[in-house]
Design an enzyme around this catalytic site. Structure first.
Site, PDB file in Angstrom:
ATOM      1  N   ASN A 175      -1.124 -12.510   5.506  1.00  0.00           N
ATOM      2  CA  ASN A 175      -2.425 -12.967   4.967  1.00  0.00           C
ATOM      3  C   ASN A 175      -2.569 -13.620   3.626  1.00  0.00           C
ATOM      4  OD1 ASN A 175      -2.509 -10.853   2.917  1.00  0.00           O
ATOM      5  ND2 ASN A 175      -2.235  -9.276   4.593  1.00  0.00           N
TER       6      ASN A 175
ATOM      7  N   ASP B 112      -2.868  -4.788   9.612  1.00  0.00           N
ATOM      8  CA  ASP B 112      -3.378  -3.441  10.209  1.00  0.00           C
ATOM      9  C   ASP B 112      -2.635  -3.306  11.497  1.00  0.00           C
ATOM     10  OD1 ASP B 112      -5.216  -2.405   8.519  1.00  0.00           O
ATOM     11  OD2 ASP B 112      -6.669  -4.097   8.876  1.00  0.00           O
TER      12      ASP B 112
ATOM     13  N   ASP C  55      -1.304   3.618   8.727  1.00  0.00           N
ATOM     14  CA  ASP C  55      -1.987   3.581   7.444  1.00  0.00           C
ATOM     15  C   ASP C  55      -1.129   4.164   6.442  1.00  0.00           C
ATOM     16  OD1 ASP C  55      -3.837   3.768   5.511  1.00  0.00           O
ATOM     17  OD2 ASP C  55      -5.196   3.109   6.745  1.00  0.00           O
TER      18      ASP C  55
ATOM     19  N   LYS D 192     -10.333   8.596   4.418  1.00  0.00           N
ATOM     20  CA  LYS D 192      -8.784   8.637   4.193  1.00  0.00           C
ATOM     21  C   LYS D 192      -8.455   9.630   3.107  1.00  0.00           C
ATOM     22  CE  LYS D 192      -7.930   3.490   5.199  1.00  0.00           C
ATOM     23  NZ  LYS D 192      -7.120   2.425   5.341  1.00  0.00           N
TER      24      LYS D 192
END
Ligand code: PMT
Length: 401
Positions: free
Chosen positions: A210, A279, A306, A341
């Site tokens: 990204n 992800d 994660d 989270k």
């Protein structure tokens, strides 16, 4: 010794005899590592030429607020946002009065109002002008509003008077500027920060990734270190130099990043997950370069672990801060991530705005924690980083009260 590496300083020079010392001040700031841009008022140009300061700073000197050409190069708002610090030296009695009144009637006073960066003033004037109650009141107003002051020094003045009003020596001003970035708020704390993108291999020559540049995470590492922390930066592939005194570990994939973070987090007080972690990764990594063939092929993806959620759920987890990069319903999604989270704090980043977020010099965020929130207006990533570190330090302290 304090330094100014990676710091952008706008130096404002106003019309006093001490303006000649501003040339030496540019050198002193540069020697401490700063990148300096100069704004001169009309009065300053009566004492020293823009050419001198242009030659020393290596940048065009900014003088006019309403000059279309200058605004095309770097307009007053860009200049205000570029600054990590606005330093005005010398600051005359007139400049102090205009700042105290909130005037924006020239480039310098406009930038002083428009910047989110700290502002440091080095007053210089005749001793009687300094002692005048009007000046005393203006200094009190400015200090109350968060302006920092250095000097003036006392002694013999250019006009022959003796007393307070001489501009501090350039070396002393440069040190005061550097000291502003060393808060001690996280003295002795151990801080772990992730930064940059991850790369998820597809075959030996291709990957998924990204647009994260690492700038936000690296600015946080600098700000944490300036606040006295021992900082470790786990970074994906970026083109940035490591801030001084920061321990950097380079990784490629999300799994690499997780491994390093799990090894380091138990010995840390604070974990800040700023990295843009992929992800998903390709379910299978081809051993050989995938050859061009069919018109359309399908890529199967496997969910990545994660890192943030894993660290925050680990026994004895550090104070854990996540980022939420969102393009819509930013605060709702960020609040959801804070809850599910199990974080202590989250930084909501609207990445639909290309002026902030991914790969830009600036950011603007809303910080959320369980009992509160704070909006940080658009500013350079280093200003935002410093404000974030101050908020984290305050929340960490209140958790221990
Ligand atoms: O690097 P820059 O160009 O300066 O840009 C800065 C930034 C936009 C990347 C940064 O400000 C930012 O928003 N970082 C978080 C990017 C992100 O991945 O957001 P997210 O909403 O998808 O993830 C939420 C949080 O979980 C983040 O703290 C992320 O680091 C973490 N995460 C996500 C996925 C995963 N597998 N593991 C994680 O730890």
């Amino acid at each position: 010794m304090a330094h100014l590496f990676n710091r952008n300083i706008v130096l404002g020079v106003t019309g006093g005899i001490a303006a000649y010392k501003s040339a030496e001040l540019v050198r002193q700031l540069q020697e401490l590592g700063a990148d300096v841009r100069v704004i001169m008022t009309r009065g300053a140009r009566e004492f020293i030429t823009p050419l001198t300061l242009q030659a020393l700073s290596g940048r065009p000197v900014h003088t006019e607020l309403l000059d279309p050409d200058a605004e095309l190069g770097m307009g007053h708002i860009e200049l205000a946002r570029w600054a990590d610090l606005l330093l005005i030296a010398p600051a005359t009695a007139d400049l102090l009065a205009r700042l105290a009144a909130g005037r924006a009637d020239d480039l310098l006073t406009t930038v002083a109002l428009a910047t989110a960066a700290p502002r440091l003033l080095a007053p210089a004037m005749n001793q009687q002008m300094w002692r005048d109650p009007a000046t005393t009141a203006n200094v009190a107003t400015l200090t109350e509003r968060g302006f920092h002051m250095i000097g003036p020094a006392a002694g013999e003045q250019a006009c022959g008077d003796i007393g307070p009003g001489r501009m501090e020596q350039p070396a002393v001003i440069a040190q005061a500027a550097a000291a502003l970035f060393s808060s001690g708020l996280l003295a002795g704390r151990r801080v772990l920060i992730t930064a940059g993108p991850t790369r998820e291999a597809l075959d030996p020559v291709r990957y998924l990734s990204n647009h994260s540049s690492g700038k936000m995470g690296f600015a946080l590492a600098q700000a944490a270190t300036d606040a006295g922390a021992h900082t470790t930066l786990v970074s994906g592939p970026v083109h940035l130099s490591t801030p001084d005194h920061v321990h950097r570990i380079d990784v490629q994939s999300a799994e690499d990043m997780l491994r390093e973070c799990l090894a380091l987090a138990p010995s840390c007080d604070i974990f800040i997950a700023c990295a843009a972690v992929a992800d998903y990764r390709p379910a299978d990594v081809a051993a050989q370069k995938i050859k061009k063939g069919a018109e359309r092929i399908t890529l199967e993806l496997q969910r990545n672990p994660d890192i943030l959620a894993t660290v925050s759920a680990s026994p004895g987890a550090p104070f854990t801060v996540g980022f939420a990069a969102e393009t819509n319903d930013v605060l709702t999604y960020a609040r959801g991530k804070l809850e599910h989270k199990g974080l202590d704090m989250i930084v909501a980043n609207d990445v639909s705005n290309t002026a902030i977020g991914f790969n830009s010099e600036h950011n603007a965020v809303t910080v959320l924690w369980r009992s509160g929130s704070r909006q940080l207006e658009q500013a350079s990533k280093s200003v935002i980083a410093r404000e974030l570190i101050a908020l984290i330090a305050a929340q960490l302290d209140s958790n221990h009260d």
